[in-house]
Design an enzyme around this catalytic site. Structure first.
Site, PDB file in Angstrom:
ATOM      1  N   LYS A   1      43.640  26.518  21.233  1.00  0.00           N
ATOM      2  CA  LYS A   1      43.772  26.262  19.823  1.00  0.00           C
ATOM      3  C   LYS A   1      42.731  27.038  19.029  1.00  0.00           C
ATOM      4  O   LYS A   1      42.884  27.273  17.834  1.00  0.00           O
ATOM      5  CB  LYS A   1      43.545  24.761  19.555  1.00  0.00           C
ATOM      6  CG  LYS A   1      44.357  23.844  20.402  1.00  0.00           C
ATOM      7  CD  LYS A   1      43.875  22.370  20.231  1.00  0.00           C
ATOM      8  CE  LYS A   1      44.619  21.467  21.187  1.00  0.00           C
ATOM      9  NZ  LYS A   1      43.944  20.186  21.366  1.00  0.00           N
TER      10      LYS A   1
ATOM     11  N   ASP B   1      38.785  33.324  20.090  1.00  0.00           N
ATOM     12  CA  ASP B   1      37.681  32.839  19.273  1.00  0.00           C
ATOM     13  C   ASP B   1      36.340  33.269  19.877  1.00  0.00           C
ATOM     14  O   ASP B   1      35.481  33.790  19.191  1.00  0.00           O
ATOM     15  CB  ASP B   1      37.754  31.305  19.107  1.00  0.00           C
ATOM     16  CG  ASP B   1      37.953  30.565  20.418  1.00  0.00           C
ATOM     17  OD1 ASP B   1      38.127  31.204  21.481  1.00  0.00           O
ATOM     18  OD2 ASP B   1      37.940  29.319  20.400  1.00  0.00           O
TER      19      ASP B   1
ATOM     20  N   ASP C   1      33.240  33.957  26.841  1.00  0.00           N
ATOM     21  CA  ASP C   1      32.059  33.411  27.488  1.00  0.00           C
ATOM     22  C   ASP C   1      31.970  34.040  28.889  1.00  0.00           C
ATOM     23  O   ASP C   1      31.534  35.177  29.027  1.00  0.00           O
ATOM     24  CB  ASP C   1      32.267  31.883  27.499  1.00  0.00           C
ATOM     25  CG  ASP C   1      31.027  31.101  27.855  1.00  0.00           C
ATOM     26  OD1 ASP C   1      29.931  31.620  27.679  1.00  0.00           O
ATOM     27  OD2 ASP C   1      31.173  29.949  28.316  1.00  0.00           O
TER      28      ASP C   1
ATOM     29  N   LYS D   1      29.726  36.309  23.961  1.00  0.00           N
ATOM     30  CA  LYS D   1      28.458  35.908  24.586  1.00  0.00           C
ATOM     31  C   LYS D   1      28.312  36.713  25.880  1.00  0.00           C
ATOM     32  O   LYS D   1      28.570  36.193  26.958  1.00  0.00           O
ATOM     33  CB  LYS D   1      28.522  34.418  24.961  1.00  0.00           C
ATOM     34  CG  LYS D   1      28.291  33.439  23.848  1.00  0.00           C
ATOM     35  CD  LYS D   1      27.980  32.061  24.433  1.00  0.00           C
ATOM     36  CE  LYS D   1      29.062  31.081  24.128  1.00  0.00           C
ATOM     37  NZ  LYS D   1      28.761  29.700  24.543  1.00  0.00           N
TER      38      LYS D   1
ATOM     39  N   ARG E   1      36.351  22.088  14.432  1.00  0.00           N
ATOM     40  CA  ARG E   1      37.084  23.360  14.395  1.00  0.00           C
ATOM     41  C   ARG E   1      37.231  23.869  12.962  1.00  0.00           C
ATOM     42  O   ARG E   1      37.300  25.058  12.711  1.00  0.00           O
ATOM     43  CB  ARG E   1      38.500  23.182  14.973  1.00  0.00           C
ATOM     44  CG  ARG E   1      38.538  22.945  16.477  1.00  0.00           C
ATOM     45  CD  ARG E   1      39.977  23.066  16.968  1.00  0.00           C
ATOM     46  NE  ARG E   1      40.165  22.504  18.295  1.00  0.00           N
ATOM     47  CZ  ARG E   1      39.948  23.171  19.431  1.00  0.00           C
ATOM     48  NH1 ARG E   1      39.515  24.411  19.396  1.00  0.00           N
ATOM     49  NH2 ARG E   1      40.155  22.591  20.599  1.00  0.00           N
TER      50      ARG E   1
HETATM   51  P1  IMP Z   1      35.622  31.723  29.196  1.00  0.00           P
HETATM   52  O1  IMP Z   1      36.905  31.569  29.955  1.00  0.00           O
HETATM   53  O2  IMP Z   1      34.427  31.225  29.984  1.00  0.00           O
HETATM   54  O3  IMP Z   1      35.373  33.112  28.654  1.00  0.00           O
HETATM   55  O4  IMP Z   1      35.666  30.705  28.000  1.00  0.00           O
HETATM   56  C1  IMP Z   1      36.457  30.889  26.959  1.00  0.00           C
HETATM   57  C2  IMP Z   1      36.750  29.594  26.223  1.00  0.00           C
HETATM   58  O5  IMP Z   1      35.725  28.591  26.376  1.00  0.00           O
HETATM   59  C3  IMP Z   1      36.812  29.890  24.755  1.00  0.00           C
HETATM   60  O6  IMP Z   1      38.102  30.336  24.394  1.00  0.00           O
HETATM   61  C4  IMP Z   1      36.418  28.569  24.141  1.00  0.00           C
HETATM   62  O7  IMP Z   1      37.563  27.749  24.017  1.00  0.00           O
HETATM   63  C5  IMP Z   1      35.461  27.952  25.137  1.00  0.00           C
HETATM   64  N1  IMP Z   1      34.053  28.192  24.744  1.00  0.00           N
HETATM   65  C6  IMP Z   1      33.175  29.020  25.325  1.00  0.00           C
HETATM   66  N2  IMP Z   1      31.982  28.995  24.703  1.00  0.00           N
HETATM   67  C7  IMP Z   1      32.106  28.123  23.681  1.00  0.00           C
HETATM   68  C8  IMP Z   1      31.211  27.673  22.635  1.00  0.00           C
HETATM   69  O8  IMP Z   1      30.035  28.057  22.515  1.00  0.00           O
HETATM   70  N3  IMP Z   1      31.718  26.762  21.766  1.00  0.00           N
HETATM   71  C9  IMP Z   1      33.002  26.312  21.833  1.00  0.00           C
HETATM   72  N4  IMP Z   1      33.861  26.700  22.781  1.00  0.00           N
HETATM   73  C10 IMP Z   1      33.425  27.601  23.698  1.00  0.00           C
HETATM   74 MG    MG Z   2      39.577  29.278  23.266  1.00  0.00          MG
END
Ligand code: IMP
Ligand code: MG
Length: 176
Positions: free
Chosen positions: A41, A98, A101, A129, A164
């Protein structure tokens, strides 16, 4: 216990930067049309802000996935909750996120979508990040802001499904 939110990136800064990134996308895709893939979302807010500034012909579709870990260690298992409605074969596709990470979600999505043979597949994110990246193969074409290893919310990002709707990017500071 109450939540205090410190502004990390103001609404004005967010909007100014989205203007710049949209201008770049308009230039890069001039003469073509672009199919935006919004990852639910969190990226709904960024997708709408960005798409309002695009002057090239745009279509959009939505998909949803969740990333699972076990305990505090993320295993990076991604589950697809909602697939796209339309095929992407032969189209210029831009995935809108959005925040990136670890890169788990994007590594999974890029693999899934590239197998459907789009004409091109690129990635645009509001926040990155990079210090947390596990999947270094994930290439980001458009990044609005690069941030340190902080947990952020607002502009679509949540903490327990809240915040959000904040129009700026904030950091949660908790008073226990
Ligand atoms: P990844 O798969 O570890 O890259 O994480 C991606 C998802 O984790 C993003 O699309 C967000 O939904 C969530 N996420 C990662 N870091 C944050 C944060 O600092 N705040 C809120 N949601 C986060
Ligand atoms: Mg996300």
């Amino acid at each position: 216990m109450s939540d205090r939110i410190r502004t990390l990136i103001s609404e004005e800064e967010v909007n100014r930067r989205i203007d710049e990134v949209a201008a770049q996308i308009n230039k890069d895709y001039a003469g073509r049309s672009l199919h935006l893939v919004c990852i639910l979302k969190g990226s709904v807010f960024f997708t709408t802000e960005l798409s309002k500034r695009l002057t090239i012909p745009v279509t959009m579709d939505f998909m949803s996935c969740s990333s699972y870990g076990s305990g505090t260690v993320s295993k990076g298992i991604v589950k697809l909750n909602k697939d796209l409605d339309e095929p992407i074969e032969g189209r210029d596709v831009l995935i809108i996120e959005d925040i990136i990470d670890s890169g788990n979600t994007l590594a999974y999505l890029m693999k899934l979508l590239s197998a459907r043979k789009p004409a091109s597949l690129s990635l645009c994110t509001l926040l990155d990040k990079p210090s947390r990246r596990v999947h270094h193969e994930v290439e980001v074409s458009y990044t609005c802001f690069t941030i340190d290893d902080l947990f952020v919310l607002g502009c679509g990002m949540d903490y327990d499904q809240r915040y959000r709707n904040l129009p700026y990017v904030g950091v949660l500071e908790r008073d226990e």
